[in-house]
Every structure is written in structure tokens, then in C-alpha cells.
Write an enzyme that holds these catalytic residues in place. Structure first.
Site, PDB file in Angstrom:
ATOM      1  N   ASN A   1      27.994  45.184  37.078  1.00 16.73           N
ATOM      2  CA  ASN A   1      27.405  46.030  36.050  1.00 16.73           C
ATOM      3  C   ASN A   1      27.942  45.679  34.658  1.00 16.73           C
ATOM      4  O   ASN A   1      29.145  45.495  34.463  1.00 16.73           O
ATOM      5  CB  ASN A   1      27.700  47.496  36.360  1.00 16.73           C
ATOM      6  CG  ASN A   1      26.915  48.423  35.458  1.00 16.73           C
ATOM      7  OD1 ASN A   1      25.698  48.359  35.390  1.00 16.73           O
ATOM      8  ND2 ASN A   1      27.625  49.300  34.751  1.00 16.73           N
TER       9      ASN A   1
ATOM     10  N   ARG B   1      33.805  40.556  46.569  1.00 17.01           N
ATOM     11  CA  ARG B   1      33.833  41.604  45.558  1.00 17.01           C
ATOM     12  C   ARG B   1      33.944  42.983  46.192  1.00 17.01           C
ATOM     13  O   ARG B   1      33.696  43.173  47.385  1.00 17.01           O
ATOM     14  CB  ARG B   1      32.570  41.529  44.725  1.00 17.01           C
ATOM     15  CG  ARG B   1      31.244  41.627  45.496  1.00 17.01           C
ATOM     16  CD  ARG B   1      30.611  42.998  45.493  1.00 17.01           C
ATOM     17  NE  ARG B   1      30.294  43.489  44.178  1.00 17.01           N
ATOM     18  CZ  ARG B   1      29.220  43.135  43.462  1.00 17.01           C
ATOM     19  NH1 ARG B   1      28.339  42.289  43.986  1.00 17.01           N
ATOM     20  NH2 ARG B   1      29.004  43.650  42.264  1.00 17.01           N
TER      21      ARG B   1
ATOM     22  N   CYS C   1      32.539  47.511  39.355  1.00 10.46           N
ATOM     23  CA  CYS C   1      32.797  46.563  40.443  1.00 10.46           C
ATOM     24  C   CYS C   1      33.932  45.629  40.056  1.00 10.46           C
ATOM     25  O   CYS C   1      34.290  45.513  38.889  1.00 10.46           O
ATOM     26  CB  CYS C   1      31.565  45.724  40.741  1.00 10.46           C
ATOM     27  SG  CYS C   1      30.056  46.662  41.033  1.00 10.46           S
TER      28      CYS C   1
END
Length: 324
Positions: A79, A16, A2
Site C-alpha cells: 500500500n 511479505r 504491509c
């Protein structure tokens, strides 16, 4: 994988890309001020700031991926597999499970400075939401209009880093990304000059040559550099529509089209959705991989003193505007 970022150009925006190989059935969710946030080890948050963001709703509980509260504090989990370490309960700390971390901070804090104070007493625990939902290894970007921090829970405990880049991606840890940016200090959006040698007659033959060396791959360090470069050199009018458009253009700069990055199991990671929250308009803008038209959910006129979640399905069918 991400990419998260925050952006201030007159008004403040936070959002995001969520890059993943499968859909999580996420929705835009508004949590009103009197929704009871039940916590695994701490007292229930029965009254708090309202929150808007992207979440999975499980058993009437919003598991937020990214969100912003009504005061203008934004937070996103990205992550951090292989680096994140959560801990057992500690008696001298506020014990907050990782899935509770976003709602806990956004419920209580109006700014990054307030979040820093609260974070001094937090231990992120290794409890899962349920047997069916495993613990997600994450680190977090937390931003307001003035500053950003990165929070990482490691074997040494909770690490808090000031983030001048207003960007976060994935592994390795944030200090690596910060150090790695120095490898690109020669990049420029300007027309470059010949710095190789005054003895050589070298010409600029194309626009954009100042960014030669900007990494073009989809790895986490490269996306960090690309996003930081685009954000630091961003130029946009100070209007809502111009800022929202610019924010999505920056996210597009690091987005993942299907087929470009294979995940285990011979399936492909894609940018499942991109988001941009406008603090001034109290609006969550988003687009999905299937539908790249910008959609929006606003909490401006919602009854925010209620106690029930407001949940909005994503518009995933491609929408095309015909002019004839």
C-alpha cells in the site's frame, strides 16, 4: 499496511506480511507458462515464465499481491496511499495497468537487471480491473538473489530505486525510509560498550541493550527499521527449514496482532497472512492469522506447460501438533 522483504542465505527467499483490516479471499495461485495473460492496452502474454504467489482470482484472472517466477524474480505490491499516482495512456510507452504490473514483469523478466531494462518503457495506467474493484495505490518491491529495487509511480513518472536494505513497507516514499535508516546507525546486535563517557562507570545489565532505540511501534517507518535491523543481523543455518523458519521469525518481528492498530470504522488491522517463497524448492510457504502453522504449496511437480490456473485454498483452521 504491509512489510515485504527478500533474503539470501545460500538460497533465495522472498515474501511479505499483508496487514489489512479485512480478508480479500486470497488463495495461493500457480500460473503455468501457457496461461493467456490478457492485457488492457498491450498484446496478450500467451507464453511466459510460470508464476507462484498469493492472489485474488476474479473472472479466471489472478490478481497477485506477491509472487515469484520460476527464474527466481520476486515481486510484491504494498500500500502506497496518498503517494501513488497512476497515469493516462502514453503513446511512447508500454501501458500497463497496476493490477497487470506483477504478472507483466514476472512473465518477461528473469532478474532485477532485466526488470530495470523493461521498466524504462513502462507507464503504469490508472485503469481498474472492473467497476467493482477500485484501483489500489501501490508501490513494489522487486528482488532476486543478488539485489532489490523499489518501484514507485508518482506524479513525476516511474521512479526506480536501488534497495540495499531488501525491505519495503508503506508511506512515505522510499527515499524517506532510506534517509531515516541513518538515524539508527548506532544500533548493534552486539553487547554494547560505554560510549557516553570514559569518566562514568556504566554497566550492561541486560542482553539486547545494543538495540535500545529500535522503534517498537507499528507505523510504516518503524516497521521498515525493525525489519531492516532483523534482516541485516540475521543468522541461520543454510538449510531449507532453517531459512524458512528464520524468514517467518523476521516477519513476526513486524506482525500486527488484533487490537494493536485500529483502522477507520473502529475495526482492527491484522497480519492477514505471512508468506515466504523458496526459489530452490519452487514452494510458496505461508501462514494465516487464524492458523500459524506453516503451510506450503509447491509448483515443482506441476505440469507447468498447461494453460489453466492451479488454485489452492488457504488452510485457515488452527492446526496444533500434540505430542502425547
Amino acid at each position: 499496511m504491509c512489510t515485504g522483504l527478500s533474503y539470501t542465505n545460500g538460497s533465495f527467499y522472498f515474501g511479505r506480511n499483508l496487514d489489512l483490516e479485512y480478508s480479500l479471499n486470497n488463495k495461493v495461485v500457480v500460473t503455468p507458462r501457457n496461461f493467456p495473460f490478457k492485457l488492457s492496452k498491450e498484446e496478450e502474454l500467451s507464453s511466459h515464465y510460470s508464476i507462484i504467489g498469493m492472489a485474488m482470482v476474479v473472472d479466471n484472472y489472478p490478481l497477485y499481491f506477491d509472487a515469484v517466477n520460476e527464474k527466481g524474480l520476486g515481486m510484491g505490491g504494498l500500500n502506497f496511499d496518498g503517494f501513488s499516482v497512476y497515469h493516462d495512456e502514453q503513446k511512447d510507452k508500454k501501458n500497463i495497468a497496476s493490477f497487470e504490473f506483477i504478472p507483466y514483469l514476472l512473465s518477461k523478466c528473469a532478474s532485477v537487471q532485466e526488470a530495470k531494462t523493461v521498466l524504462k518503457d513502462i507507464n503504469i495506467t490508472n485503469l481498474s480491473f472492473s467497476e467493482k474493484l477500485q484501483v489500489s495505490p501501490l508501490h513494489w518491491l522487486i528482488s532476486d538473489k543478488d539485489s532489490s529495487i523499489v518501484v514507485e509511480s508518482t506524479a513525476e513518472g516511474l521512479q526506480i530505486y536501488d534497495n540495499q536494505f531488501n525491505v519495503l513497507t508503506n508511506n512515505p516514499s522510499f527515499p524517506y525510509h532510506q534517509y531515516n535508516m541513518s538515524n539508527y546507525l548506532n544500533l548493534t546486535s552486539n553487547i554494547p560498550e560505554n560510549r557516553l563517557s570514559a569518566k562514568l562507570d556504566l554497566d550492561v545489565y541486560s542482553r539486547g541493550m545494543g538495540s535500545i532505540g529500535l522503534p517498537g511501534d507499528l507505523s510504516s517507518p518503524s516497521r521498515f527499521v525493525r525489519a531492516a535491523y532483523a534482516l541485516a543481523n540475521s543468522v541461520a543455518d543454510k538449510t531449507e527449514l532453517a531459512n524458512v523458519a528464520q524468514f517467518f521469525h523476521i516477519l513476526d518481528f513486524v506482525a500486527q496482532p488484533k487490537g494493536s492498530a485500529m483502522a477507520p470504522g473502529e475495526i482492527y488491522e491484522i497480519t492477514q497472512y505471512s508468506s515466504c517463497v523458496s526459489i530452490e524448492e519452487q514452494t510458496y510457504y505461508y501462514k494465516t492469522y487464524e492458523n500459524n502453522q506453516i503451510c506450503a504449496v509447491s509448483m515443482k511437480d506441476l505440469p507447468l506447460n498447461h494453460s489453466d490456473l492451479f488454485v489452492y485454498e488457504l488452510e485457515k483452521e488452527q492446526s496444533i501438533h500434540y505430542t502425547n
